[in-house]
Motif scaffolding. Sequence first.
Motif, short mmCIF file in Angstrom:
data_model
loop_
_atom_site.label_atom_id
_atom_site.label_comp_id
_atom_site.label_asym_id
_atom_site.label_seq_id
_atom_site.Cartn_x
_atom_site.Cartn_y
_atom_site.Cartn_z
N GLY A 124 -4.00 22.83 -1.30
CA GLY A 124 -4.60 21.64 -0.72
C GLY A 124 -3.77 21.15 0.43
N GLU A 125 -4.09 19.96 0.88
CA GLU A 125 -3.30 19.37 1.96
C GLU A 125 -3.11 17.90 1.68
N LEU A 126 -2.11 17.33 2.32
CA LEU A 126 -1.78 15.93 2.14
C LEU A 126 -1.31 15.38 3.47
N ASN A 127 -2.00 14.37 3.96
CA ASN A 127 -1.68 13.77 5.25
C ASN A 127 -1.07 12.39 5.03
N LEU A 128 0.19 12.25 5.43
CA LEU A 128 0.92 11.01 5.23
C LEU A 128 0.98 10.21 6.53
N LEU A 129 0.83 8.91 6.41
CA LEU A 129 1.12 7.98 7.50
C LEU A 129 2.28 7.15 6.99
N THR A 130 3.47 7.40 7.56
CA THR A 130 4.67 6.90 6.89
C THR A 130 5.78 6.61 7.90
N ASP A 170 -4.24 10.42 3.89
CA ASP A 170 -4.45 10.34 2.45
C ASP A 170 -3.56 9.28 1.79
N ILE A 171 -2.32 9.22 2.22
CA ILE A 171 -1.36 8.24 1.69
C ILE A 171 -0.73 7.50 2.85
N ILE A 172 -0.63 6.18 2.71
CA ILE A 172 0.14 5.37 3.65
C ILE A 172 1.26 4.70 2.86
N THR A 173 2.33 4.29 3.55
CA THR A 173 3.49 3.69 2.86
C THR A 173 3.89 2.36 3.49
N PRO A 174 3.01 1.38 3.47
CA PRO A 174 3.34 0.08 4.07
C PRO A 174 4.35 -0.70 3.25
N SER A 175 4.95 -1.69 3.88
CA SER A 175 5.89 -2.57 3.20
C SER A 175 5.15 -3.63 2.39
N LEU A 176 5.90 -4.31 1.56
CA LEU A 176 5.36 -5.27 0.60
C LEU A 176 4.44 -6.30 1.25
#
Length: 350
Positions: A26-32, A76-82
């Motif tokens: 599969g694949e996984l696209n991160l915005l980080t 697919d996944i983002i990693t925003p702050s609180l």
Amino acid sequence: MAFKKTAATLAVTASLLSQAATAHAGELNLLTWEGYAPDASVKPFEAASGCKVTATYVGSNDDFAAKLAAGGGVYDIITPSLDTVPMMQLAGFTQPIDVAKVKDYDGIYPEFAKAEALVAKGRIWAVPMVWGSVSIIYRPDKVPAPDSIGVLFDPKYKGRISLWDDKSAIYWTARYLGYSNIFDLSDKQLDTIKAKLIEQKSLTRKYWTSAGELTELIANGEVYVSNAWTGLTSKEVNALKKGFSVAEVTPKERAEGWMDSMMLVTGSPNTECAYKFMSFMQSPAGQCGIAQSTGYFPVNPKAVGTCMDETTRQERKVGNIDFVKSLVMWQQPKRLDKYIEVWNAVKSAP
């Protein structure tokens, strides 16, 4: 400082490998953020999971909404702050998390896993990944050890000051001016802050947009003092051995605290890979990997017991919840649009 590759770490990797044997590629696209997808972590994850990782980096929490609005279905996944998690949820950019699919989720600090910003409508919307603080970074050979945010407003260092290109500049200025309600400032307070930041702009060499850019500015001798994500830039600058070092300090006005979490983008076609990644990031390999690449602090103290020595655990505040409580933890401003408007006005001012 030492990170240990232990039997437990290898066991996690072996477990993932066994799962991957029957999984479809599969694949996984991160915005980080920078440092969150280092080869040292990504390559073992790819080999174990069968998921190919592609990472796109942001320089500010404001970038998440802009990129998601422009690139539907790309991430697919983002990693925003609180402070940005609620906005992502309310805007419909992300979907709830099934925490039963996240291995070792119960090892995360309850103070983070149950943070108010991560919970809405009785559902969990984000999985904690890493946390840290924002401190003052400076060159001791050029700037005496500062004790206040005031050093960023000192004409003595005109042309050698930098500041993060982010609305959090408002938080810093508010604390410097003695305002305690930094996430719910009045129009009058915001006008005062805007004027102060426009005045400060003439002292600033450049607003930095990424940790890498700040590293270059300091390493090249262009900047002597700035605010910075604690641990990352100092580690990178000092590793360059330029003939000088940098140090970090918590100002008397207190340091800000942040926690970045993984959110599942609405409509992601790669949810299987996404949940594998979230689980991997709670493992010893994931938690120690991101701590080593960034200098930040792990959110899962159980995970790092097998891959960090005692000295490193103390440095990375493992189990030190009192330190978390000493920070001004980011919150979404009550009037987010107004804060962004003020910061944009500062940047566009002559």
